[in-house]
Design a protein around this motif. Structure first.
Motif, PDB file in Angstrom:
ATOM      1  N   THR A  54       0.834  -1.207   0.000  1.00 55.41           N
ATOM      2  CA  THR A  54       0.000   0.000   0.000  1.00 55.41           C
ATOM      3  C   THR A  54       0.869   1.257   0.000  1.00 55.41           C
ATOM      4  O   THR A  54       0.353   2.348  -0.224  1.00 55.41           O
ATOM      5  CB  THR A  54      -0.933   0.028   1.237  1.00 55.41           C
ATOM      6  OG1 THR A  54      -0.137  -0.168   2.409  1.00 55.41           O
ATOM      7  CG2 THR A  54      -1.983  -1.064   1.144  1.00 55.41           C
ATOM      8  N   LYS A  55       2.174   1.070   0.278  1.00 56.15           N
ATOM      9  CA  LYS A  55       3.078   2.224   0.216  1.00 56.15           C
ATOM     10  C   LYS A  55       4.270   1.886  -0.670  1.00 56.15           C
ATOM     11  O   LYS A  55       4.801   0.777  -0.603  1.00 56.15           O
ATOM     12  CB  LYS A  55       3.593   2.564   1.619  1.00 56.15           C
ATOM     13  CG  LYS A  55       2.535   3.225   2.491  1.00 56.15           C
ATOM     14  CD  LYS A  55       3.148   3.592   3.849  1.00 56.15           C
ATOM     15  CE  LYS A  55       2.124   3.392   4.960  1.00 56.15           C
ATOM     16  NZ  LYS A  55       2.732   2.925   6.198  1.00 56.15           N
ATOM     17  N   LEU A  56       4.723   2.880  -1.388  1.00 59.17           N
ATOM     18  CA  LEU A  56       5.837   2.646  -2.295  1.00 59.17           C
ATOM     19  C   LEU A  56       7.089   2.218  -1.536  1.00 59.17           C
ATOM     20  O   LEU A  56       7.842   1.353  -1.986  1.00 59.17           O
ATOM     21  CB  LEU A  56       6.107   3.914  -3.122  1.00 59.17           C
ATOM     22  CG  LEU A  56       7.246   3.823  -4.134  1.00 59.17           C
ATOM     23  CD1 LEU A  56       7.053   2.659  -5.095  1.00 59.17           C
ATOM     24  CD2 LEU A  56       7.376   5.137  -4.907  1.00 59.17           C
ATOM     25  N   THR A  57       7.299   2.814  -0.383  1.00 58.20           N
ATOM     26  CA  THR A  57       8.510   2.461   0.390  1.00 58.20           C
ATOM     27  C   THR A  57       8.501   0.982   0.764  1.00 58.20           C
ATOM     28  O   THR A  57       9.543   0.315   0.742  1.00 58.20           O
ATOM     29  CB  THR A  57       8.596   3.314   1.673  1.00 58.20           C
ATOM     30  OG1 THR A  57       7.321   3.293   2.328  1.00 58.20           O
ATOM     31  CG2 THR A  57       8.950   4.757   1.327  1.00 58.20           C
ATOM     32  N   ASP A  58       7.330   0.465   1.087  1.00 61.32           N
ATOM     33  CA  ASP A  58       7.247  -0.964   1.391  1.00 61.32           C
ATOM     34  C   ASP A  58       7.572  -1.802   0.163  1.00 61.32           C
ATOM     35  O   ASP A  58       8.253  -2.820   0.248  1.00 61.32           O
ATOM     36  CB  ASP A  58       5.836  -1.304   1.887  1.00 61.32           C
ATOM     37  CG  ASP A  58       5.614  -0.838   3.317  1.00 61.32           C
ATOM     38  OD1 ASP A  58       6.608  -0.662   4.046  1.00 61.32           O
ATOM     39  OD2 ASP A  58       4.441  -0.635   3.694  1.00 61.32           O
ATOM     40  N   ALA A  59       7.050  -1.373  -0.960  1.00 60.92           N
ATOM     41  CA  ALA A  59       7.315  -2.114  -2.199  1.00 60.92           C
ATOM     42  C   ALA A  59       8.806  -2.113  -2.498  1.00 60.92           C
ATOM     43  O   ALA A  59       9.379  -3.122  -2.927  1.00 60.92           O
ATOM     44  CB  ALA A  59       6.529  -1.506  -3.349  1.00 60.92           C
ATOM     45  N   GLU A  60       9.447  -0.984  -2.252  1.00 58.88           N
ATOM     46  CA  GLU A  60      10.907  -0.913  -2.499  1.00 58.88           C
ATOM     47  C   GLU A  60      11.637  -1.881  -1.557  1.00 58.88           C
ATOM     48  O   GLU A  60      12.601  -2.539  -1.959  1.00 58.88           O
ATOM     49  CB  GLU A  60      11.410   0.522  -2.309  1.00 58.88           C
ATOM     50  CG  GLU A  60      10.773   1.568  -3.238  1.00 58.88           C
ATOM     51  CD  GLU A  60      11.369   1.618  -4.654  1.00 58.88           C
ATOM     52  OE1 GLU A  60      12.208   0.768  -4.993  1.00 58.88           O
ATOM     53  OE2 GLU A  60      10.950   2.517  -5.434  1.00 58.88           O
ATOM     54  N   ARG A  61      11.181  -1.997  -0.342  1.00 57.22           N
ATOM     55  CA  ARG A  61      11.792  -2.957   0.597  1.00 57.22           C
ATOM     56  C   ARG A  61      11.595  -4.393   0.101  1.00 57.22           C
ATOM     57  O   ARG A  61      12.489  -5.235   0.234  1.00 57.22           O
ATOM     58  CB  ARG A  61      11.162  -2.816   1.990  1.00 57.22           C
ATOM     59  CG  ARG A  61      11.642  -1.579   2.768  1.00 57.22           C
ATOM     60  CD  ARG A  61      11.331  -1.754   4.252  1.00 57.22           C
ATOM     61  NE  ARG A  61       9.910  -1.958   4.506  1.00 57.22           N
ATOM     62  CZ  ARG A  61       9.405  -3.021   5.158  1.00 57.22           C
ATOM     63  NH1 ARG A  61      10.211  -3.954   5.627  1.00 57.22           N
ATOM     64  NH2 ARG A  61       8.100  -3.125   5.341  1.00 57.22           N
ATOM     65  N   MET A  62      10.435  -4.651  -0.425  1.00 56.73           N
ATOM     66  CA  MET A  62      10.164  -6.003  -0.952  1.00 56.73           C
ATOM     67  C   MET A  62      11.114  -6.322  -2.106  1.00 56.73           C
ATOM     68  O   MET A  62      11.651  -7.429  -2.201  1.00 56.73           O
ATOM     69  CB  MET A  62       8.718  -6.106  -1.434  1.00 56.73           C
ATOM     70  CG  MET A  62       7.699  -6.074  -0.308  1.00 56.73           C
ATOM     71  SD  MET A  62       6.010  -5.769  -0.905  1.00 56.73           S
ATOM     72  CE  MET A  62       5.595  -7.374  -1.587  1.00 56.73           C
ATOM     73  N   LEU A  63      11.316  -5.317  -2.959  1.00 59.25           N
ATOM     74  CA  LEU A  63      12.222  -5.523  -4.086  1.00 59.25           C
ATOM     75  C   LEU A  63      13.630  -5.813  -3.577  1.00 59.25           C
ATOM     76  O   LEU A  63      14.313  -6.724  -4.055  1.00 59.25           O
ATOM     77  CB  LEU A  63      12.232  -4.280  -4.987  1.00 59.25           C
ATOM     78  CG  LEU A  63      13.283  -4.283  -6.087  1.00 59.25           C
ATOM     79  CD1 LEU A  63      13.103  -5.483  -7.032  1.00 59.25           C
ATOM     80  CD2 LEU A  63      13.235  -2.979  -6.876  1.00 59.25           C
ATOM     81  N   ALA A  64      14.045  -5.036  -2.577  1.00 54.95           N
ATOM     82  CA  ALA A  64      15.379  -5.241  -2.017  1.00 54.95           C
ATOM     83  C   ALA A  64      15.506  -6.659  -1.471  1.00 54.95           C
ATOM     84  O   ALA A  64      16.530  -7.341  -1.676  1.00 54.95           O
ATOM     85  CB  ALA A  64      15.649  -4.204  -0.921  1.00 54.95           C
TER      86      ALA A  64
END
Lengths: 379, 379, 379, 379
Positions: free
Chosen positions: A107-117
């Motif tokens: 639901t947040k872009l920052t979370d998605a970036e963490r998932m990618l990492a």
């Protein structure tokens, strides 16, 4: 090859859809080992057991954390509400499992970036549940584009409309709360973006208008509560390839049930597609005499793979759930190291960044560039 | 009542259409005096005479100025290229004639404002040729809206697409020159705006993106010339009534021939209409049991006036040219002092101002408010 | 050439349609002299005068016999109920007038044969009002067949359905009386036969089933009366060219308004056409790669003559009434000695004989050969 | 309840379809025990083993006779060519197994009657694979009829068209040999009859015309061979309930892939359905104001059971294969003693007798009564 061990978290709409896909992928395709339905996790042990029985899983647990570390599990299907995706996906990846996570990433872009990492760090397959791109019709469209049948695409229009929020007198529920996200945009608009990504690649910049058709909705306990999310989002886009377009989303569109209407205009023809008639695509080309030019309706058939794996006769039709079986086969292939049509976290982040840009554009009332990950990749 | 004397300037696409309408309005409706086809003007006396013979006009002239002052003429049909509209309309109005001018009013907003001033000063009827609004289907839609059948409309989408500019290898001609206007926007997009105006009233603000699908086009003499107009225009809109929407225009849309696709989403239903199937409208309402709800396709019929004036049987279909006959009947009624469905200069200026705002928005890359004439009216 | 003088008998549905056609044929086509609307006949002098005023005829009469002998009249439009056709057509032909008679020729085959004899004796043009065959779409279909685009046609299906008799509680009126004819078969089924004739030629033999969906209907004065005609007629056919097929007619088909659904199956493709969408035709061919084969929807356009005489832009649509203008132009051409697409009495008798054979087949419950006129021609 | 043990004979088109249904019925419905895929039989042991691996069966055999007597098998899926059905079904029934046999029952009526006798003697469930009747859309139609929404149905039209025999230059193969049956009639026309049976019950009498679009076809070894079967069959029908109708079948219909077009005309409305768009049904009713009457397109949704068992969202679409899962669930319910929508041998024989009557009618060129089993039942 030993069969893949599957862990499934969540048994709602998409949970069942994943379960059916894991159950059918082997007999449909005939070229993969039947996966082992190892563990199912639900909110409680009791519910998990009931669902495991229904869906054919060997074990059940009320604790998803035990599932993601279970040695019997090789790949984790994550089908819970979006807010849970980051923790579950990251935990699974960190436990060395492949992940098949429903869209959107978070639901947040920052979370998605963490998932990618986490995905990058794990070296495991981390795929998203963008099933519409698996439709043989979409594969056919891609092929038509690749073959240049409609020339160079210079303009695209995508509409995605449903009516599950169309009744203004339906009780207020969590989808109208800001914590659930932006509204139609991330609730289902990402599907439209997945098609754009699959067919054309990235979006360069966006200008959006989001609207609330209904200012408030009734509360069960009486009175009304102001709606915080946007059921409508209409966005001008410029693609990285230079084409212009628009994406129109509406989850309050009476009468539309599963419409994803796509119009692709090229220098030599046009492609039109409607997910509500998911076994058809319309094609107009400038070949042949003018007198007989017209949009042709192509019905899916065995010569539109992998339709042939399901049915040897043309025009008999696949269903929505069967797209998930195709996606599942792609995932298994990807895990095996084969080329696959899948939106993985590496690509999915592009969709998330586009969502973020659209939301920011709508709030600012101006054009916004979609962030690229050049910097991040460099970092 | 003595019959109206008609002067026709121009005999292209719309000129013939006007001539046919003047010729048929009396026998079709049976309640108006047959107009006298008095004078026809064309670029040369010779052409004028040929066309007068074909179209049944009594006199012919190579000088439109003599037509507008001819005592035999009561009403002037202006069907020349847009750039000529202001001079002709103003001259006719100043000569005390009623005017029936093809859309749009002019290629520049200032000219259109001058035309409006002339109309106001003359006290004569000054109507525009927005024939699509005369379709019995559009009247039906208006009635559906008035009756509240789809509740309050909160979102609208209009698309207007044709393919007469779709071939990138067609020779450069005047429609690609900046002097012809903005491109799709004023070339035909005003029709979409006429529907918005007729169904909902004014547009409050706009945010547009205009695009050139082809950077240049071949010249007859060899080489290529840069295209100066925009074949594509996509515009986010907010209506004065609060609804949001989008208007998408494309005159390079292969396969689309006369498509005007309209989707109106309301709190209780949806209306969908496509001009390429101009004798149908689709309606979805939430009446009755859910199990049998669906978009219904309504075919035009005698109970959709004034279809009944043409054909007493349902489902037999009107044609594009017949919309002009209806418009002609409205015009005659208006001249007689009856209520009429017409876009007159008073209203047409609103469309012109919206066009102007859209063009400015596209160039500025931001939202622009549509000017209202409060100040001007006060002045 | 001096203009044709027109006499019109009857001003109902088709009477007005004829009047509009005579009124518009010159300006639409631009290559014929404007006909002179000389005399209009109706049941009474008063009604005739009213209609003459509305429809633009110079003179009016309550006595059709005076019309057919009027020296100002060159051609007589006969649009009265079918039972009147024979007397009127024969009188007009005997008076040396050309005749344009609405279909069918007569309510009895013997009357039709008499009409044919009168036409042959007169040497005048005697044409029937089979307007559907004038649709540019039908011309296109004929061309597609001639070019072999769908190979050899081996099977045809035609359906013609309307719902003007669908309500079982509508009052009994003359269409349910045996004196009006057989029912759907001759009431409108002859249109389907006109298409068969135009596209393929004669029918060799037939086997029909006629049905009454409602045994009786209410009388205004109370009680009910048994229905004597057949609203439904379904007929197996063998064409003279060897193709098999079926013609299904139903004038009690709720929801169908002007449907004439035609399916033509050939060795290389298929053509599908629906009169309710009269500006479209669907074509399937086996050309090109299988992956993109499909039914294409062709919209009428200027390259489908004589659409171009009405509108220079494609996809804008003709209306039902405009088919009559085309028919009128064909008739004028035929009178002038040009080749024409028309069903004259010589051909129309073939349709009448087919109707007769179908009715006999339905009553006998067996196959019946369609009579040919070999003997008669020899006689 | 112990899980059902499944034996599958044949792994072609329908064999795989059965396997997928047995595999998915439990997780889709969630209320039945997962069947045990016990034994698969194919023409050779080797092929059987390969297919058992792919489709997930425990054991494989090259001898179907051993399968039907295997104690692990409770129910036998028979999906071999039609000529094998009688021996297999009778053997299975005599061995005390339930039977799920693909349609039609047999290539000869006498064989079908023997199968029925065996079923009666066994007391076991003997069901046929008429999957189209399982479409939620067909269930909805039945409900619409039961509720009287279109009043009393007085006329029906069914068309079933595909194009797998449409190419005249495709090599001669067994479907053109008389030993394979009559042609389109029994090859797939029985599906149309299954819909008639399900919706309306029995057919009283028939009058048919069968045709060969191509007299001969090429042989691989050169030369051509005369075609012995009929690709086209068109049949007038009278239903036992008094309605009239027509059934048109064509397996040489270019462009038609899986079309089953159904039109049901009633005293208060009309239902139209096309299997190529199997998730839609069109309904016209006379409810409400005339101005807004029209055919509505209803999309399948969770409120059209058992769609809800597959997908909780409307308009997302089921596929052809999923109809077999529904049929499988019906079969399991029937074995359990629940009410079920199935065509069992008791009913299937009615379809076979209708096929027989149609074929006799076509050969005799006259109406033929469909045999009833009064005598047989009495015997």
């Amino acid at each position: 090859m030993t069969p893949l061990g599957v862990g499934l978290i969540g048994t709602g709409y998409m949970g069942k859809c994943h379960a059916l896909a894991w159950n059918s992928v082997a007999p449909v395709f005939g070229d993969v080992e039947r996966p082992r339905l190892a563990v199912l996790a639900e909110a409680s042990q009791e519910l998990a057991e009931k669902k495991a029985r229904e869906l054919g899983f060997e074990q059940a647990t009320g604790d998803w954390r035990s599932l993601v570390t279970d040695p019997a599990v090789d790949v984790v299907s994550i089908t819970t509400p979006n807010a849970f995706h980051p923790d579950m996906a990251i935990a699974a990846l960190e436990a060395g499992k492949h992940v098949w996570c429903e869209k959107p990433m978070a639901t947040k872009l920052t979370d998605a970036e963490r998932m990618l990492a986490a995905a990058r760090a794990s070296g495991k397959v981390a795929a998203l549940g963008y099933n519409y791109i698996q439709n043989p019709v979409v594969r056919l469209i891609r092929r038509l584009l690749d073959e240049g049948r409609i020339g160079e695409v210079n303009h695209v229009r995508l509409e995605m409309d449903e009516d599950f929020m169309a009744d203004p007198e339906e009780l207020f529920y969590w989808k109208s709360e800001a914590t659930s996200g932006h509204g139609a945009l991330d609730d289902f608009g990402v599907h439209a973006l997945s098609l754009v990504w699959t067919l054309f690649g990235g979006v360069r910049r966006v200008c959006s208008h989001m609207a609330k058709p209904y200012a408030d909705r009734p509360l069960r306990e009486g009175g009304r509560r102001a709606v915080e999310t946007y059921d409508i989002a209409t966005t001008l886009i410029e693609l990285e390839n230079g084409a212009s377009g628009v994406i129109a989303l509406n989850r309050s569109a009476w009468g539309r049930k599963g419409r994803i209407f796509v119009q692709l205009f090229g220098s030599k023809g046009t492609v039109v597609y409607d997910q509500e008639r998911m076994n058809e695509v319309q094609l107009y080309t400038t070949d042949g005499p003018k007198e007989i030019q017209g949009f042709r309706t192509i019905l899916t058939a065995p010569h539109h793979p992998p339709y042939d794996k399901f049915i040897p006769a043309p025009g008999h039709g696949l269903g929505f759930n069967e797209l998930k079986i195709i996606e599942c086969r792609q995932l298994i292939g990807r895990i095996r190291g084969e080329a696959a049509t899948l939106i993985e976290f590496e690509d999915g982040i592009r969709i998330e960044r586009t969502v973020d840009a659209i939301a920011r554009s709508a709030h600012a009332g101006q054009w916004v560039d979609v962030a690229t990950d050049q910097g991040k990749r460099a970092a």
